[in-house]
Design a protein around this motif. Structure first.
Motif, PDB file in Angstrom:
ATOM      1  N   ARG A  20       0.839  -1.198   0.000  1.00  0.00           N
ATOM      2  CA  ARG A  20       0.000   0.000   0.000  1.00  0.00           C
ATOM      3  C   ARG A  20       0.870   1.243   0.000  1.00  0.00           C
ATOM      4  O   ARG A  20       1.929   1.277   0.618  1.00  0.00           O
ATOM      5  CB  ARG A  20      -0.871   0.050   1.256  1.00  0.00           C
ATOM      6  N   LYS A  21       0.400   2.256  -0.664  1.00  0.00           N
ATOM      7  CA  LYS A  21       1.061   3.554  -0.619  1.00  0.00           C
ATOM      8  C   LYS A  21       0.630   4.277   0.656  1.00  0.00           C
ATOM      9  O   LYS A  21      -0.313   3.886   1.328  1.00  0.00           O
ATOM     10  CB  LYS A  21       0.662   4.390  -1.844  1.00  0.00           C
ATOM     11  N   GLN A  22       1.315   5.377   0.973  1.00  0.00           N
ATOM     12  CA  GLN A  22       1.033   6.109   2.205  1.00  0.00           C
ATOM     13  C   GLN A  22      -0.402   6.648   2.219  1.00  0.00           C
ATOM     14  O   GLN A  22      -1.080   6.585   3.240  1.00  0.00           O
ATOM     15  CB  GLN A  22       2.026   7.266   2.369  1.00  0.00           C
ATOM     16  N   HIS A  23      -0.890   7.145   1.066  1.00  0.00           N
ATOM     17  CA  HIS A  23      -2.258   7.687   1.059  1.00  0.00           C
ATOM     18  C   HIS A  23      -3.298   6.580   1.216  1.00  0.00           C
ATOM     19  O   HIS A  23      -4.368   6.809   1.771  1.00  0.00           O
ATOM     20  CB  HIS A  23      -2.510   8.512  -0.211  1.00  0.00           C
ATOM     21  N   ASP A  24      -2.990   5.368   0.755  1.00  0.00           N
ATOM     22  CA  ASP A  24      -3.901   4.238   0.966  1.00  0.00           C
ATOM     23  C   ASP A  24      -3.982   3.869   2.437  1.00  0.00           C
ATOM     24  O   ASP A  24      -5.043   3.508   2.947  1.00  0.00           O
ATOM     25  CB  ASP A  24      -3.440   3.020   0.159  1.00  0.00           C
ATOM     26  N   LYS A  25      -2.855   3.965   3.137  1.00  0.00           N
ATOM     27  CA  LYS A  25      -2.836   3.657   4.564  1.00  0.00           C
ATOM     28  C   LYS A  25      -3.673   4.674   5.330  1.00  0.00           C
ATOM     29  O   LYS A  25      -4.419   4.322   6.247  1.00  0.00           O
ATOM     30  CB  LYS A  25      -1.400   3.658   5.100  1.00  0.00           C
ATOM     31  N   ARG A  26      -3.559   5.947   4.941  1.00  0.00           N
ATOM     32  CA  ARG A  26      -4.360   6.978   5.616  1.00  0.00           C
ATOM     33  C   ARG A  26      -5.848   6.749   5.372  1.00  0.00           C
ATOM     34  O   ARG A  26      -6.674   6.925   6.272  1.00  0.00           O
ATOM     35  CB  ARG A  26      -3.943   8.367   5.126  1.00  0.00           C
ATOM     36  N   ALA A  27      -6.205   6.351   4.158  1.00  0.00           N
ATOM     37  CA  ALA A  27      -7.606   6.075   3.843  1.00  0.00           C
ATOM     38  C   ALA A  27      -8.118   4.884   4.657  1.00  0.00           C
ATOM     39  O   ALA A  27      -9.267   4.888   5.122  1.00  0.00           O
ATOM     40  CB  ALA A  27      -7.776   5.807   2.352  1.00  0.00           C
ATOM     41  N   ALA A  28      -7.265   3.873   4.849  1.00  0.00           N
ATOM     42  CA  ALA A  28      -7.667   2.700   5.636  1.00  0.00           C
ATOM     43  C   ALA A  28      -7.902   3.086   7.090  1.00  0.00           C
ATOM     44  O   ALA A  28      -8.859   2.615   7.716  1.00  0.00           O
ATOM     45  CB  ALA A  28      -6.601   1.614   5.543  1.00  0.00           C
ATOM     46  N   VAL A  29      -7.057   3.967   7.630  1.00  0.00           N
ATOM     47  CA  VAL A  29      -7.232   4.419   9.017  1.00  0.00           C
ATOM     48  C   VAL A  29      -8.522   5.216   9.147  1.00  0.00           C
ATOM     49  O   VAL A  29      -9.295   5.044  10.095  1.00  0.00           O
ATOM     50  CB  VAL A  29      -6.014   5.257   9.476  1.00  0.00           C
ATOM     51  N   ALA A  30      -8.792   6.109   8.166  1.00  0.00           N
ATOM     52  CA  ALA A  30     -10.012   6.907   8.206  1.00  0.00           C
ATOM     53  C   ALA A  30     -11.258   6.028   8.118  1.00  0.00           C
ATOM     54  O   ALA A  30     -12.237   6.251   8.833  1.00  0.00           O
ATOM     55  CB  ALA A  30     -10.007   7.930   7.069  1.00  0.00           C
ATOM     56  N   LYS A  31     -11.224   5.004   7.254  1.00  0.00           N
ATOM     57  CA  LYS A  31     -12.368   4.092   7.125  1.00  0.00           C
ATOM     58  C   LYS A  31     -12.582   3.303   8.413  1.00  0.00           C
ATOM     59  O   LYS A  31     -13.711   3.132   8.866  1.00  0.00           O
ATOM     60  CB  LYS A  31     -12.146   3.133   5.962  1.00  0.00           C
ATOM     61  N   ARG A  32     -11.503   2.832   9.033  1.00  0.00           N
ATOM     62  CA  ARG A  32     -11.607   2.086  10.286  1.00  0.00           C
ATOM     63  C   ARG A  32     -12.203   2.958  11.387  1.00  0.00           C
ATOM     64  O   ARG A  32     -13.082   2.518  12.138  1.00  0.00           O
ATOM     65  CB  ARG A  32     -10.223   1.570  10.685  1.00  0.00           C
ATOM     66  N   ASP A  33     -11.756   4.217  11.472  1.00  0.00           N
ATOM     67  CA  ASP A  33     -12.299   5.133  12.478  1.00  0.00           C
ATOM     68  C   ASP A  33     -13.781   5.408  12.237  1.00  0.00           C
ATOM     69  O   ASP A  33     -14.576   5.451  13.177  1.00  0.00           O
ATOM     70  CB  ASP A  33     -11.515   6.445  12.487  1.00  0.00           C
ATOM     71  N   TRP A  34     -14.148   5.609  10.981  1.00  0.00           N
ATOM     72  CA  TRP A  34     -15.550   5.879  10.662  1.00  0.00           C
ATOM     73  C   TRP A  34     -16.425   4.669  10.989  1.00  0.00           C
ATOM     74  O   TRP A  34     -17.517   4.814  11.538  1.00  0.00           O
ATOM     75  CB  TRP A  34     -15.720   6.285   9.207  1.00  0.00           C
ATOM     76  N   ASP A  35     -15.946   3.475  10.656  1.00  0.00           N
ATOM     77  CA  ASP A  35     -16.714   2.267  10.967  1.00  0.00           C
ATOM     78  C   ASP A  35     -16.913   2.113  12.477  1.00  0.00           C
ATOM     79  O   ASP A  35     -17.986   1.724  12.936  1.00  0.00           O
ATOM     80  CB  ASP A  35     -16.015   1.023  10.404  1.00  0.00           C
ATOM     81  N   ARG A  36     -15.878   2.438  13.256  1.00  0.00           N
ATOM     82  CA  ARG A  36     -15.983   2.359  14.712  1.00  0.00           C
ATOM     83  C   ARG A  36     -16.994   3.377  15.229  1.00  0.00           C
ATOM     84  O   ARG A  36     -17.845   3.062  16.062  1.00  0.00           O
ATOM     85  CB  ARG A  36     -14.612   2.607  15.346  1.00  0.00           C
ATOM     86  N   ASP A  37     -16.931   4.625  14.718  1.00  0.00           N
ATOM     87  CA  ASP A  37     -17.877   5.651  15.151  1.00  0.00           C
ATOM     88  C   ASP A  37     -19.305   5.318  14.738  1.00  0.00           C
ATOM     89  O   ASP A  37     -20.252   5.537  15.492  1.00  0.00           O
ATOM     90  CB  ASP A  37     -17.473   7.019  14.580  1.00  0.00           C
ATOM     91  N   LYS A  38     -19.446   4.792  13.534  1.00  0.00           N
ATOM     92  CA  LYS A  38     -20.775   4.415  13.037  1.00  0.00           C
ATOM     93  C   LYS A  38     -21.380   3.318  13.912  1.00  0.00           C
ATOM     94  O   LYS A  38     -22.561   3.379  14.273  1.00  0.00           O
ATOM     95  CB  LYS A  38     -20.668   3.945  11.577  1.00  0.00           C
ATOM     96  N   ALA A  39     -20.575   2.312  14.256  1.00  0.00           N
ATOM     97  CA  ALA A  39     -21.069   1.239  15.119  1.00  0.00           C
ATOM     98  C   ALA A  39     -21.462   1.788  16.496  1.00  0.00           C
ATOM     99  O   ALA A  39     -22.463   1.372  17.065  1.00  0.00           O
ATOM    100  CB  ALA A  39     -20.006   0.155  15.251  1.00  0.00           C
ATOM    101  N   ARG A  40     -20.683   2.725  16.994  1.00  0.00           N
ATOM    102  CA  ARG A  40     -20.987   3.334  18.301  1.00  0.00           C
ATOM    103  C   ARG A  40     -22.292   4.103  18.236  1.00  0.00           C
ATOM    104  O   ARG A  40     -23.131   4.029  19.149  1.00  0.00           O
ATOM    105  CB  ARG A  40     -19.823   4.248  18.706  1.00  0.00           C
ATOM    106  N   LEU A  41     -22.503   4.861  17.153  1.00  0.00           N
ATOM    107  CA  LEU A  41     -23.739   5.637  17.003  1.00  0.00           C
ATOM    108  C   LEU A  41     -24.955   4.714  16.890  1.00  0.00           C
ATOM    109  O   LEU A  41     -25.993   4.982  17.496  1.00  0.00           O
ATOM    110  CB  LEU A  41     -23.656   6.539  15.786  1.00  0.00           C
ATOM    111  N   LEU A  42     -24.829   3.654  16.113  1.00  0.00           N
ATOM    112  CA  LEU A  42     -25.940   2.734  15.948  1.00  0.00           C
ATOM    113  C   LEU A  42     -26.248   1.967  17.238  1.00  0.00           C
ATOM    114  O   LEU A  42     -27.394   1.648  17.521  1.00  0.00           O
ATOM    115  CB  LEU A  42     -25.666   1.755  14.802  1.00  0.00           C
ATOM    116  N   ARG A  43     -25.217   1.683  18.010  1.00  0.00           N
ATOM    117  CA  ARG A  43     -25.416   0.964  19.253  1.00  0.00           C
ATOM    118  C   ARG A  43     -26.127   1.830  20.281  1.00  0.00           C
ATOM    119  O   ARG A  43     -26.947   1.361  21.055  1.00  0.00           O
ATOM    120  CB  ARG A  43     -24.052   0.494  19.778  1.00  0.00           C
ATOM    121  N   ASN A  44     -25.798   3.125  20.311  1.00  0.00           N
ATOM    122  CA  ASN A  44     -26.403   4.044  21.296  1.00  0.00           C
ATOM    123  C   ASN A  44     -27.791   4.507  20.893  1.00  0.00           C
ATOM    124  O   ASN A  44     -28.451   5.181  21.661  1.00  0.00           O
ATOM    125  CB  ASN A  44     -25.500   5.265  21.496  1.00  0.00           C
ATOM    126  N   ARG A  45     -28.226   4.194  19.723  1.00  0.00           N
ATOM    127  CA  ARG A  45     -29.515   4.625  19.225  1.00  0.00           C
ATOM    128  C   ARG A  45     -30.644   4.031  19.934  1.00  0.00           C
ATOM    129  O   ARG A  45     -31.115   3.304  20.486  1.00  0.00           O
ATOM    130  CB  ARG A  45     -29.625   4.243  17.750  1.00  0.00           C
TER     131      ARG A  45
END
Length: 160
Positions: free
Chosen positions: A135-160
């Motif tokens: 992976r290139k450096q920008h791909d790694k940053r995109a993977a981190v951003a996607k992982r963070d968003w998935d974690r936040d999304k799961a947290r929001l759906l769980r607290n709903r």
């Protein structure tokens, strides 16, 4: 009165070592499970769960696949047999699987990375290999951003 026996810290089945950085540094295209040739003391040390795969890679030598740079520390249980802690270890694969891996490595940018070493339910050591592209450096940053968003999304759906 006799002391109760301590519970053994040995892993009879399950993951013995895992390469967590591999899924971050590489895009895994496909996976393959292979047997690994180990000596008795290596198996005992691997069952203790102290092996590391962070710098390990698989490669071809004389038409066979080997796992290089996998660190298995020496077993301290009074066994006299010594082994090379980072020596090459032969992988047990069928000829068709070996040809698939060699063909993948021949392509530009592909490599064979060990993802984990585990013991199957029968207690046999296996290694999961991944055919990967770096992976290139920008791909790694995109993977981190996607992982963070998935974690936040799961947290929001769980607290709903």
């Amino acid at each position: 009165m006799a002391e109760p026996k301590k519970k053994s810290m040995l892993i009879s089945h399950g993951i013995a070592a895992q390469n967590r950085k591999a899924r971050f540094n590489y895009t895994i295209l496909s996976t393959l499970e292979a047997g690994i040739v180990l000596r008795g003391a290596e198996v005992k040390s691997l069952r203790m769960g102290r092996a590391t795969l962070t710098e390990a890679f698989a490669g071809e030598r004389d038409g066979e696949m080997f796992l290089f740079n996998m660190y298995i520390p020496e077993y301290q249980g009074g066994v006299l047999s010594r082994f090379d802690t980072k020596g090459p270890r032969k992988l047990l694969l069928k000829r068709k699987e070996i040809n698939t891996l060699i063909g993948a490595v021949a392509r530009a940018g592909s490599t064979v990375v060990p993802l984990d070493v585990h013991f199957n339910p029968r207690g046999v050591a296996k290694v999961t290999l991944g055919i990967a592209e770096g992976r290139k450096q920008h791909d790694k940053r995109a993977a981190v951003a996607k992982r963070d968003w998935d974690r936040d999304k799961a947290r929001l759906l769980r607290n709903r």
